[in-house]
Design a protein around this motif. Sequence first.
Motif, PDB file in Angstrom:
ATOM      1  N   LEU A 128       1.186  -1.697  -3.380  1.00 48.88           N
ATOM      2  CA  LEU A 128       0.003  -0.725  -2.901  1.00 48.88           C
ATOM      3  C   LEU A 128      -1.410  -0.997  -3.915  1.00 48.88           C
ATOM      4  CD1 LEU A 128       2.299   2.399  -3.263  1.00 48.88           C
ATOM      5  CD2 LEU A 128       1.536   1.406  -1.439  1.00 48.88           C
ATOM      6  N   GLY A 152      -4.704  -2.909  -4.683  1.00 41.16           N
ATOM      7  CA  GLY A 152      -5.765  -3.035  -3.661  1.00 41.16           C
ATOM      8  C   GLY A 152      -6.774  -1.877  -3.698  1.00 41.16           C
ATOM      9  N   TRP A 160      -8.585  -0.138  -1.701  1.00 39.38           N
ATOM     10  CA  TRP A 160      -8.790   0.600  -0.582  1.00 39.38           C
ATOM     11  C   TRP A 160      -7.327   1.243   0.238  1.00 39.38           C
ATOM     12  CZ3 TRP A 160     -13.333   2.242  -0.815  1.00 39.38           C
ATOM     13  CH2 TRP A 160     -14.272   1.443  -1.357  1.00 39.38           C
ATOM     14  N   LYS A 161      -6.063   0.480  -0.308  1.00 41.07           N
ATOM     15  CA  LYS A 161      -4.910   0.818   0.228  1.00 41.07           C
ATOM     16  C   LYS A 161      -4.524   2.397   0.628  1.00 41.07           C
ATOM     17  CE  LYS A 161      -2.913  -3.612   0.593  1.00 41.07           C
ATOM     18  NZ  LYS A 161      -2.156  -4.377  -0.515  1.00 41.07           N
ATOM     19  N   LEU A 214      -4.057   4.712   3.580  1.00 37.03           N
ATOM     20  CA  LEU A 214      -2.928   5.581   3.743  1.00 37.03           C
ATOM     21  C   LEU A 214      -3.108   7.023   3.986  1.00 37.03           C
ATOM     22  CD1 LEU A 214      -0.486   4.039   1.061  1.00 37.03           C
ATOM     23  CD2 LEU A 214      -0.115   4.306   3.739  1.00 37.03           C
ATOM     24  N   GLN A 253      -7.042  -5.396   3.761  1.00 36.09           N
ATOM     25  CA  GLN A 253      -6.224  -4.603   3.226  1.00 36.09           C
ATOM     26  C   GLN A 253      -5.252  -4.001   4.121  1.00 36.09           C
ATOM     27  OE1 GLN A 253      -6.973  -2.555  -0.308  1.00 36.09           O
ATOM     28  NE2 GLN A 253      -7.619  -4.651  -0.766  1.00 36.09           N
ATOM     29  N   GLN A 256      -2.632  -6.933   5.230  1.00 34.15           N
ATOM     30  CA  GLN A 256      -1.792  -6.866   4.113  1.00 34.15           C
ATOM     31  C   GLN A 256      -0.651  -5.801   4.482  1.00 34.15           C
ATOM     32  OE1 GLN A 256      -3.432  -6.799   0.158  1.00 34.15           O
ATOM     33  NE2 GLN A 256      -4.771  -8.757   0.498  1.00 34.15           N
ATOM     34  N   MET A 257      -1.279  -4.699   4.662  1.00 35.44           N
ATOM     35  CA  MET A 257      -0.322  -3.409   4.650  1.00 35.44           C
ATOM     36  C   MET A 257       0.719  -3.568   6.210  1.00 35.44           C
ATOM     37  SD  MET A 257      -3.024  -0.777   3.697  1.00 35.44           S
ATOM     38  CE  MET A 257      -1.869   1.042   3.686  1.00 35.44           C
TER      39      MET A 257
END
Lengths: 103, 103
Positions: B2, B4, B6-7, B11, B40, B43-44
């Motif tokens: 989680l 980063g 801007w993650k 979300l 991001q 990655q997510m």
Amino acid sequence: MLEGRWKLSILFQLFGGKVLRFSELERAIPAVSQKMLIQQLRQMEADGMVRRVIYPEVPPKVEYTLTRWGQALCPTLDSLLKWAAVRDELPVPAESVADDAGL
Amino acid sequence: MLEGRWKLSILFQLFGGKVLRFSELERAIPAVSQKMLIQQLRQMEADGMVRRVIYPEVPPKVEYTLTRWGQALCPTLDSLLKWAAVRDELPVPAESVADDAGL
DNA sequence: CTGTATCCACACGGATACTG
DNA sequence: CAGTATCCGTGTGGATACAG
């Protein structure tokens, strides 16, 4: 407020009302440097998660504990761990291209 | 996972099963740059939290949604927010020096 | 519209030495 | 023992330009 390489490790060490001295934290988290440990502890103290108790002795003695509020984070982090654990049971999804051009 | 900048923002934009295009996410999170947004998101996606659906059109269209697992994070982050909110009700603790020398 | 590619600044964290 | 002080490498993220 939970950012920082070592905050979570510190929290996990202190959960359950445990009382640890500076050197005990150092040993419990071997990879952390003194600089980082003290820095993150200070930030957590400033944020009200950690309580720092100084014993005016020689040699110095300082104990760290979680505040009530800090302890209150335990169940939440627990559910976070449970969430992360579920990931291992999941299928790996492939890249998806929509058939329909979407109108 | 989680971490980063801007993650979490991503979300929160996607919670509730919302479906957003790349440009919509950009507008929903004005401070993020394209580079960071895509990074991001990727990655997510790799972590299995986000699903990316490509529409083979011109001009291009890509939609982002949370996977089930990603959605499952919602209640946990919610309790995290509640925890953070409680902080404002707390007294500010002073530095504490133990009276007893510890024996 | 949805990205890549580059360059750059700075904050973060690590290593080491030193102090009350 | 419990910190401070200093230096320094790296990663992370921001700005900008470009591309399919």
